[in-house]
Design a protein around this motif. Structure first.
Motif, short mmCIF file in Angstrom:
data_model
loop_
_atom_site.label_atom_id
_atom_site.label_comp_id
_atom_site.label_asym_id
_atom_site.label_seq_id
_atom_site.Cartn_x
_atom_site.Cartn_y
_atom_site.Cartn_z
N MET A 71 7.27 24.01 -5.01
CA MET A 71 6.60 24.59 -5.74
C MET A 71 5.49 25.48 -4.18
N ASP A 72 5.21 23.99 -3.35
CA ASP A 72 4.28 24.21 -2.15
C ASP A 72 3.80 23.05 -1.97
N SER A 73 3.42 22.97 -0.76
CA SER A 73 2.97 21.31 0.22
C SER A 73 2.34 20.74 -1.05
N LEU A 74 1.56 20.78 -1.63
CA LEU A 74 0.29 19.80 -2.45
C LEU A 74 1.25 18.86 -2.57
N PRO A 75 0.77 17.93 -1.79
CA PRO A 75 1.41 16.02 -1.65
C PRO A 75 1.92 15.38 -3.29
N ASN A 76 2.75 15.15 -3.72
CA ASN A 76 3.23 14.49 -5.03
C ASN A 76 2.06 13.18 -5.07
N PRO A 77 1.63 13.41 -6.60
CA PRO A 77 0.26 12.68 -6.87
C PRO A 77 1.06 11.43 -7.87
N TYR A 78 2.86 10.97 -7.96
CA TYR A 78 3.22 10.58 -8.86
C TYR A 78 4.07 9.59 -7.41
N SER A 79 4.50 8.03 -8.11
CA SER A 79 5.38 7.64 -7.49
C SER A 79 5.57 6.09 -7.89
N PRO A 80 6.89 7.00 -8.43
CA PRO A 80 7.80 5.19 -9.47
C PRO A 80 8.15 4.28 -8.40
N GLU A 81 7.50 4.39 -7.45
CA GLU A 81 7.85 3.11 -6.56
C GLU A 81 6.80 2.39 -6.26
N HIS A 82 5.12 2.50 -6.31
CA HIS A 82 4.82 2.21 -6.29
C HIS A 82 3.60 1.66 -7.51
N PRO A 83 2.68 0.49 -7.31
CA PRO A 83 2.14 0.53 -8.62
C PRO A 83 0.87 1.09 -8.94
N ALA A 84 0.66 1.47 -9.74
CA ALA A 84 -0.56 2.75 -9.96
C ALA A 84 -2.15 1.96 -9.38
N PRO A 85 -2.90 3.13 -8.26
CA PRO A 85 -4.57 2.70 -8.12
C PRO A 85 -5.09 2.40 -8.93
N PRO A 86 -5.50 1.45 -8.72
CA PRO A 86 -7.31 1.39 -9.70
C PRO A 86 -7.51 2.67 -10.07
N ALA A 87 -7.98 3.86 -9.62
CA ALA A 87 -8.48 4.71 -9.95
C ALA A 87 -7.71 6.55 -10.60
N GLN A 88 -6.12 5.36 -10.36
CA GLN A 88 -5.34 6.16 -11.62
C GLN A 88 -4.68 5.75 -12.30
N PHE A 89 -4.87 3.69 -12.72
CA PHE A 89 -4.74 3.42 -13.85
C PHE A 89 -4.98 3.25 -15.15
N ALA A 90 -3.95 4.00 -16.15
CA ALA A 90 -4.08 4.66 -17.34
C ALA A 90 -4.08 3.26 -18.11
N GLY A 91 -5.14 3.54 -19.68
CA GLY A 91 -5.20 2.99 -20.91
C GLY A 91 -5.16 1.29 -20.20
N ARG A 92 -4.31 0.67 -21.02
CA ARG A 92 -4.18 -0.72 -21.15
C ARG A 92 -5.78 -0.99 -20.93
N ARG A 93 -6.23 -1.29 -22.18
CA ARG A 93 -8.25 -0.99 -22.79
C ARG A 93 -8.07 -2.58 -23.04
N ALA A 94 -6.88 -2.98 -23.87
CA ALA A 94 -6.82 -4.35 -24.47
C ALA A 94 -6.41 -5.34 -23.36
N GLN A 95 -5.76 -4.83 -22.21
CA GLN A 95 -5.80 -6.18 -20.96
C GLN A 95 -6.65 -6.20 -20.71
N LEU A 96 -7.44 -5.22 -20.57
CA LEU A 96 -8.53 -5.39 -19.20
C LEU A 96 -9.85 -5.70 -20.08
N THR A 97 -9.00 -5.40 -21.64
CA THR A 97 -11.06 -5.64 -21.93
C THR A 97 -10.71 -7.73 -22.04
N VAL A 98 -10.02 -8.16 -22.28
CA VAL A 98 -9.76 -9.55 -22.17
C VAL A 98 -9.65 -9.71 -21.24
#
Ligand SMILES: Nc1ncnc2c1ncn2[C@@H]1O[C@H](COP(=O)(O)OP(=O)(O)OP(=O)(O)O)[C@@H](O)[C@H]1O
Ligand SMILES: [Mg+2]
Length: 377
Positions: A1-28
């Protein structure tokens, strides 16, 4: 649509700032880190199927560890590690980088020198060493761990840890080394992330498996999918409708890689700054083709003739769930049970057992893939 960079990358692991959920694992992890900082040893294993977010979780664990001023030594395994000395040298080198301390670095360097000497002595020497209980290289490895822990609490995080099974004695040696160092009161943790078959060789590896507290990574919950889809949009001005978020969750069955692949495609095809279900309909053929090429083609090819017949029976009906008797009838495979068991247990699985004798495809996207296959054949 425009030149905004695509913020999703299925080829790369999620950087911590974009890391979603997984509360149980993070708590452990948080609790385990607090424990090792108080000199109470803990060791964790994170079994998770392909693309469920193991590497992403490790990246977040690294960030948490750094904030607590402890050392985090990441080791990503692959086919390149040739044997136990090679593995120990890699761990030691990463640990050396992580603790960055002169005294420790010196011990590491001596250790690495010993290893490289023996490696250059040729394969005879290398294969003989690891089998010997008092192997000088392994003793040095333990000294190295001790020296590192004397300087700073540390975590050795091994990704793709299923490869440890391919290295004779590796799991047990790592367990023994960490057990010994931890028993002498040193603060350190061994953290493994790998496929659900991480400890598949039960006869030999059971004591190794028991050394770790297991915290499994499974599909995203609906809330985790929502977070994974919305976090990367941040303040870009682009948003996603609730209906679309729910539809992505259903389509991907909460599989993190498929969620992000879908989001990546949606971002590309979006017509306005509000991503909607209409965009999902537009993106569907592209998503279908990417997942087909990257995942389903290989799985389907490896399923064998009877396995393929069984899979195709799901595309011949509108029913989501089939009983083994129905599968036998539709597929023409008279005894489908051994195939059904195998297709549920493999990593990645192709089928899912819903209840006794009832099965469904492991991913909703597989249905459309199989329909296409049938049309092509
Ligand atoms: N908690 C998460 N939050 C946001 N995105 C995630 C999360 N977990 C995984 N993903 C996304 O899913 C995809 C796969 O993640 P990752 O590479 O971490 O999985 P993996 O289990 O290490 O995969 P593999 O089995 O291929 O090594 C990536 O695109 C990543 O960005
Ligand atoms: Mg990974």
């Amino acid at each position: 649509m425009d030149s905004l960079p695509n913020p999703y990358s299925p080829e790369h692991p999620a950087p911590p700032a974009q890391f979603a959920g997984r509360r149980a694992q993070l708590t452990v992890f948080h609790e385990a880190l607090a424990d090792i900082l108080a000199a109470r040893p803990r060791n964790l294993a994170v079994p998770g199927a392909w693309g469920t977010g193991k590497t992403s979780l490790l990246l977040s664990c690294a960030a948490i560890t750094a904030a607590e001023h402890a050392a985090f030594a990441p080791v990503a395994l692959g086919g390149g590690i040739r044997g136990l000395p090679d593995l120990c040298a890699t761990v030691a080198a990463q640990l050396g980088d992580a603790v960055q301390h002169h005294g420790v670095a010196e011990t590491m360097r001596e250790y690495l020198d010993t290893v490289s000497v023996s490696v250059h002595l040729g394969p005879m020497k290398m294969t003989r060493y690891p089998k010997h209980a008092a192997d000088p290289l392994l003793l040095r490895f333990r000294e190295t761990l001790t020296a590192a822990a004397d300087h700073s609490p540390f975590i050795v995080a091994i990704d793709n840890a299923e490869y440890l099974q391919k290295i004779d004695g590796a799991l047990m040696e790592l367990r023994n080394a960490f057990q010994e160092v931890q028993s002498s009161g040193k603060s350190c943790m061994l953290l493994l992330a790998g496929s659900p078959n991480l400890f598949a060789d039960r006869s030999i590896a059971a004591p190794a498996s028991r050394f770790f507290e297991h915290t499994d990574l499974e599909a995203f919950s609906a809330e985790e999918t929502r977070e994974a889809l919305t976090l990367p949009l941040g303040s870009s001005g682009v948003s996603m409708s609730d209906d679309c978020i729910n539809a992505v969750h259903t389509l991907a069955a909460g599989h993190p890689w498929m969620v992000i692949l879908t989001a990546y495609t949606l971002f590309r095809v979006r017509k306005t700054d509000r991503i909607s279900e209409t965009d999902l309909a537009t993106a569907f053929p592209m998503i279908q083709s990417s997942v087909g090429r990257q995942v389903f083609d290989v799985l389907y090819r490896n399923a064998g003739e009877n396995g393929q017949q069984i899979l195709r029976s799901f595309a011949r009906t509108d029913a989501v769930t089939l009983s083994s008797a129905e599968i036998a009838e539709i597929s023409g495979v008279s005894n489908p049970h051994p195939y059904l068991g195998r297709m549920c247990e493999r990593d990645p699985p192709l089928l899912e057992k819903v209840s006794r004798g009832k099965y469904r495809l492991a991913y909703p996207l597989l249905h459309a893939y199989l329909e296409r296959k049938m049309r092509e054949e």
